[in-house]
Design an enzyme around this catalytic site. Structure first.
Site, PDB file in Angstrom:
ATOM      1  N   LYS A 190       0.849  -1.204   0.000  1.00  0.00           N
ATOM      2  CA  LYS A 190       0.000   0.000   0.000  1.00  0.00           C
ATOM      3  C   LYS A 190       0.876   1.242   0.000  1.00  0.00           C
ATOM      4  O   LYS A 190       1.575   1.507   0.990  1.00  0.00           O
ATOM      5  CB  LYS A 190      -0.908   0.044   1.235  1.00  0.00           C
ATOM      6  CG  LYS A 190      -1.930   1.182   1.118  1.00  0.00           C
ATOM      7  CD  LYS A 190      -2.631   1.503   2.418  1.00  0.00           C
ATOM      8  CE  LYS A 190      -1.975   2.616   3.176  1.00  0.00           C
ATOM      9  NZ  LYS A 190      -1.900   3.897   2.450  1.00  0.00           N
ATOM     10  N   GLU A 265      10.433   1.750  10.000  1.00  0.00           N
ATOM     11  CA  GLU A 265      11.370   2.849   9.698  1.00  0.00           C
ATOM     12  C   GLU A 265      10.606   4.136   9.964  1.00  0.00           C
ATOM     13  O   GLU A 265       9.684   4.479   9.216  1.00  0.00           O
ATOM     14  CB  GLU A 265      11.795   2.805   8.223  1.00  0.00           C
ATOM     15  CG  GLU A 265      12.614   1.599   7.848  1.00  0.00           C
ATOM     16  CD  GLU A 265      14.014   1.645   8.420  1.00  0.00           C
ATOM     17  OE1 GLU A 265      14.511   2.751   8.711  1.00  0.00           O
ATOM     18  OE2 GLU A 265      14.608   0.574   8.590  1.00  0.00           O
ATOM     19  N   CYS A 299      13.125  11.789   6.387  1.00  0.00           N
ATOM     20  CA  CYS A 299      13.405  11.225   7.715  1.00  0.00           C
ATOM     21  C   CYS A 299      14.834  11.549   8.142  1.00  0.00           C
ATOM     22  O   CYS A 299      15.113  11.719   9.319  1.00  0.00           O
ATOM     23  CB  CYS A 299      13.179   9.728   7.708  1.00  0.00           C
ATOM     24  SG  CYS A 299      14.154   8.882   6.460  1.00  0.00           S
ATOM     25  N   GLU A 399      10.012  16.435  14.734  1.00  0.00           N
ATOM     26  CA  GLU A 399      10.247  16.494  13.291  1.00  0.00           C
ATOM     27  C   GLU A 399       9.453  17.660  12.719  1.00  0.00           C
ATOM     28  O   GLU A 399       8.225  17.633  12.725  1.00  0.00           O
ATOM     29  CB  GLU A 399       9.677  15.214  12.658  1.00  0.00           C
ATOM     30  CG  GLU A 399      10.678  14.185  12.323  1.00  0.00           C
ATOM     31  CD  GLU A 399      10.098  13.103  11.423  1.00  0.00           C
ATOM     32  OE1 GLU A 399       8.921  12.730  11.587  1.00  0.00           O
ATOM     33  OE2 GLU A 399      10.850  12.628  10.570  1.00  0.00           O
TER      34      GLU A 399
HETATM   35  P1  NAD Z   1       2.314   8.338   7.915  1.00  0.00           P
HETATM   36  O1  NAD Z   1       2.750   7.570   9.095  1.00  0.00           O
HETATM   37  O2  NAD Z   1       1.235   9.325   8.049  1.00  0.00           O
HETATM   38  O3  NAD Z   1       1.830   7.339   6.742  1.00  0.00           O
HETATM   39  C1  NAD Z   1       2.665   6.335   6.222  1.00  0.00           C
HETATM   40  C2  NAD Z   1       1.801   5.247   5.596  1.00  0.00           C
HETATM   41  O4  NAD Z   1       1.021   4.608   6.615  1.00  0.00           O
HETATM   42  C3  NAD Z   1       0.801   5.742   4.562  1.00  0.00           C
HETATM   43  O5  NAD Z   1       0.722   4.798   3.519  1.00  0.00           O
HETATM   44  C4  NAD Z   1      -0.507   5.777   5.358  1.00  0.00           C
HETATM   45  O6  NAD Z   1      -1.659   5.658   4.554  1.00  0.00           O
HETATM   46  C5  NAD Z   1      -0.335   4.566   6.241  1.00  0.00           C
HETATM   47  N1  NAD Z   1      -1.139   4.554   7.469  1.00  0.00           N
HETATM   48  C6  NAD Z   1      -1.664   5.604   8.153  1.00  0.00           C
HETATM   49  N2  NAD Z   1      -2.317   5.170   9.245  1.00  0.00           N
HETATM   50  C7  NAD Z   1      -2.195   3.812   9.262  1.00  0.00           C
HETATM   51  C8  NAD Z   1      -2.646   2.793  10.157  1.00  0.00           C
HETATM   52  N3  NAD Z   1      -3.335   3.067  11.249  1.00  0.00           N
HETATM   53  N4  NAD Z   1      -2.328   1.510   9.877  1.00  0.00           N
HETATM   54  C9  NAD Z   1      -1.586   1.210   8.799  1.00  0.00           C
HETATM   55  N5  NAD Z   1      -1.153   2.134   7.898  1.00  0.00           N
HETATM   56  C10 NAD Z   1      -1.442   3.417   8.143  1.00  0.00           C
HETATM   57  O7  NAD Z   1       3.656   8.993   7.320  1.00  0.00           O
HETATM   58  P2  NAD Z   1       3.823  10.006   6.110  1.00  0.00           P
HETATM   59  O8  NAD Z   1       3.290  11.337   6.527  1.00  0.00           O
HETATM   60  O9  NAD Z   1       3.302   9.385   4.857  1.00  0.00           O
HETATM   61  O10 NAD Z   1       5.425  10.072   5.992  1.00  0.00           O
HETATM   62  C11 NAD Z   1       6.204  10.919   6.737  1.00  0.00           C
HETATM   63  C12 NAD Z   1       6.824  10.193   7.912  1.00  0.00           C
HETATM   64  O11 NAD Z   1       7.572   9.074   7.451  1.00  0.00           O
HETATM   65  C13 NAD Z   1       7.807  11.027   8.682  1.00  0.00           C
HETATM   66  O12 NAD Z   1       7.642  10.851  10.068  1.00  0.00           O
HETATM   67  C14 NAD Z   1       9.170  10.480   8.253  1.00  0.00           C
HETATM   68  O13 NAD Z   1      10.229  10.697   9.160  1.00  0.00           O
HETATM   69  C15 NAD Z   1       8.859   9.059   8.070  1.00  0.00           C
HETATM   70  N6  NAD Z   1       9.846   8.431   7.183  1.00  0.00           N
HETATM   71  C16 NAD Z   1      10.790   7.595   7.727  1.00  0.00           C
HETATM   72  C17 NAD Z   1      11.766   7.029   6.911  1.00  0.00           C
HETATM   73  C18 NAD Z   1      12.816   6.084   7.461  1.00  0.00           C
HETATM   74  O14 NAD Z   1      13.448   5.377   6.677  1.00  0.00           O
HETATM   75  N7  NAD Z   1      13.046   6.039   8.766  1.00  0.00           N
HETATM   76  C19 NAD Z   1      11.779   7.327   5.549  1.00  0.00           C
HETATM   77  C20 NAD Z   1      10.810   8.186   5.043  1.00  0.00           C
HETATM   78  C21 NAD Z   1       9.836   8.722   5.872  1.00  0.00           C
END
Ligand code: NAD
Length: 505
Positions: A190, A265, A299, A399
């Site tokens: 997804k 991650e 991130c 962040e």
């Molecule tokens: P998010 O957590 O809002 O969403 C990530 C994914 O999870 C999306 O596909 C979303 O639809 C899904 N999701 C949301 N709620 C869910 C649930 N309850 N159950 C399962 N899936 C769910 O994150 P975002 O805003 O898309 O991305 C930004 C974040 O990602 C930042 O915090 C960033 O630091 C982190 N990030 C981390 C890394 C790493 O490698 N550590 C890399 C890139 C981004």
């Protein structure tokens, strides 16, 4: 705002029709059973980029069933056969770079040149995973005595749910999916609801490369209900997730119900310490790259710098001068280095952090406000340097996920290490010094999954990546990235009849 480097709208022709990503389930492209869709507007240009199928529980259940049905066949293929498919996918990704980069640029707001680099970097991840597919092996124990032999086998974990964020859609997917496939797992994927297109394009390429139906299934939609069902579904053996710490925590809690393996991650609040003996020109350039790359929506954003008090004033002046030379503007222009902010809500959140820091006594040395780019309706945020930040301010601990650099100062190595560790995250950190002892001590005492030394954000498929503490669980890429998708089984064998029976007589 004057003195910045801004690139106006290119006037390039945008696609007339939105891309229409659909679900890929058991090798078939399909709409949602209820016909629901969701639209994504380009954050820079305000045009409709994609209209994606919006799935629900029914689509997830069908996708998990397809993955389970495909699992025995895919798990039984040789590493050679898996590698052959992954290598074909890598070639196809490269052949489709322009098409994928354009959608990635329009959906995320990132510069087109950067998007092209990420698509070709993704192809390289598929090639590296192909190499690992053929190199997997377990262990043998041949010193247990003459009548015993044990072997440790590595087996695919099974069906894996792969959930990705919006900031690096194809890149992050490629840190997970080819490794899962190399291990012999089948997947339900997804992407973020904001960036569905390149994941669907990749689905087309997987079919073209000859991946059997059902090995990879794609369900488009939101965290609720799609992501949530992908975590709770009893037919899923493992969840690999990249995204926010808040959602990561919810996923770990939900997965605990069925004791699934979870790889996370998550976020970061990454510090770089700059010592007076460093190559300050290189450090300033890397600090500027580290904070503005992907508009700070990263991130690994180097969003906190810790500068030795003796050089702080001159170093910050250099960073401010360089910041003003970074080209912000239309993501479609080849010279643009920083594009748009992903949503208006996120733009407001970024600005809120800057305003709160100012209210708490910090000073804005550059930027600190939304930016207007001529000819574009989207949201942009100015390159921003905030000085006088203290470790207790939200801008130093949370962040911001925007082009906003926080500057703190220190006097001793111990203080720099304490500040770097002061917070809940542990994703990455950096140290700038010509003294190897300083670098090694910082590297060994700072709690982060990656420590960059006299560089920032260099990454390689070979070198594993992941977070400590609230930045995550598990590792991606490198050999460890493959191991996450493998279960370990010990086969203990008696090879002779030399042992006396346990039951006497
Ligand atoms: P998010 O957590 O809002 O969403 C990530 C994914 O999870 C999306 O596909 C979303 O639809 C899904 N999701 C949301 N709620 C869910 C649930 N309850 N159950 C399962 N899936 C769910 O994150 P975002 O805003 O898309 O991305 C930004 C974040 O990602 C930042 O915090 C960033 O630091 C982190 N990030 C981390 C890394 C790493 O490698 N550590 C890399 C890139 C981004």
């Amino acid at each position: 705002m004057t003195g910045l480097t801004l690139i106006a709208a290119t006037g390039a022709t945008l696609p007339d029709e939105p891309f229409r990503p659909r679900h890929l389930i058991a090798g078939q492209w399909c709409d949602s059973t209820d016909g629901a869709t969701s639209d994504r507007m380009s954050p820079a240009h305000g045009v409709l980029v994609s209209r994606a199928a919006r799935g629900g529980v029914a689509e997830v259940d069908a996708a998990v069933a397809a993955a389970r049905a495909a699992l025995p066949g895919w798990a039984a293929t040789s590493g050679k056969a898996r590698a052959a498919v992954l290598l074909k996918v890598a070639d196809l990704i490269e052949a489709n770079t322009e098409r994928m980069a354009l959608l990635e640029c329009l959906e995320t707001g990132k510069p087109i040149t950067q998007a092209r680099g990420e698509v070709s970097g993704a192809a390289d991840l598929w090639r590296y995973a192909a190499a690992l597919a053929r190199a997997q092996h377990g262990d043998s124990h041949n010193a247990l005595g003459p009548d015993m032999l044990a072997v440790v086998l590595k087996e695919p974990r099974g069906v894996v749910s792969v959930i990705t964020p919006w900031n690096f859609p194809i890149w992050i997917l490629s840190q997970k999916l080819p490794f899962a496939l190399a291990a012999g797992c089948c997947c339900v994927v997804k992407p973020s609801e904001m960036t569905p297109s390149t994941t669907a394009m990749l689905g087309e390429l997987l079919s073209q490369a000859g991946l059997p139906a059902g090995v990879v299934n794609i369900v488009l939609g939101f965290g609720q209900p799609v992501g949530s069902r992908m975590v709770s579904h009893p037919g899923v053996d493992m969840v690999t997730f990249t995204g926010s710490t808040k959602v990561g925590r919810a996923i770990a809690a939900e997965a605990a119900g069925s004791l699934k393996k979870v790889a996370l991650e998550l976020g970061g609040k990454n510090a770089q310490a700059i010592f007076p003996d460093a190559d300050l020109d290189s450090a300033a350039d890397a600090v500027v790259f580290g904070i503005y790359f992907n508009a700070g929506e990263c991130c690994n954003s180097g969003s906190r710098i810790l500068v030795h008090a003796d050089v702080a004033e001159a170093f910050v002046a250099r960073v401010v001068a360089l910041s003003a030379r970074v080209a912000f503007g239309d993501p479609l222009h080849p010279d643009t280095q920083v594009g748009a902010i992903v949503t208006p809500q996120h733009q407001a959140r970024i600005h809120g952090y800057v305003q709160a820091a100012q209210a708490a006594g910090a000073r804005v040395a550059l930027g600190g406000a939304p930016l207007r780019i001529e000819g574009l309706a989207g949201d942009f945020y100015a390159p921003t340097v905030v000085t006088g930040v203290t470790a207790d301010m939200a801008i130093a601990r949370e962040e911001v996920f925007g082009p906003v650099l926080s500057v703190l100062t220190f006097r001793t190595l111990d203080e720099a290490i304490r500040l770097a560790n002061d917070g809940s995250y542990g994703l990455s950190a950096g140290v700038w010094s010509e003294n190897v002892h300083t670098c090694l001590e910082f590297g060994r005492r700072v709690q982060a999954g990656t420590i960059w030394t006299n560089t920032w954000m260099d990454g390689f498929p070979e070198v594993t990546f992941g977070g400590m503490r609230q930045s995550g669980l598990g590792r991606e890429i490198g050999q460890y990235g493959l191991d996450e998708f493998l279960e370990v089984k010990s086969l203990v064998m008696r090879v002779g009849r030399t042992r006396a029976n346990w039951v006497r007589g």
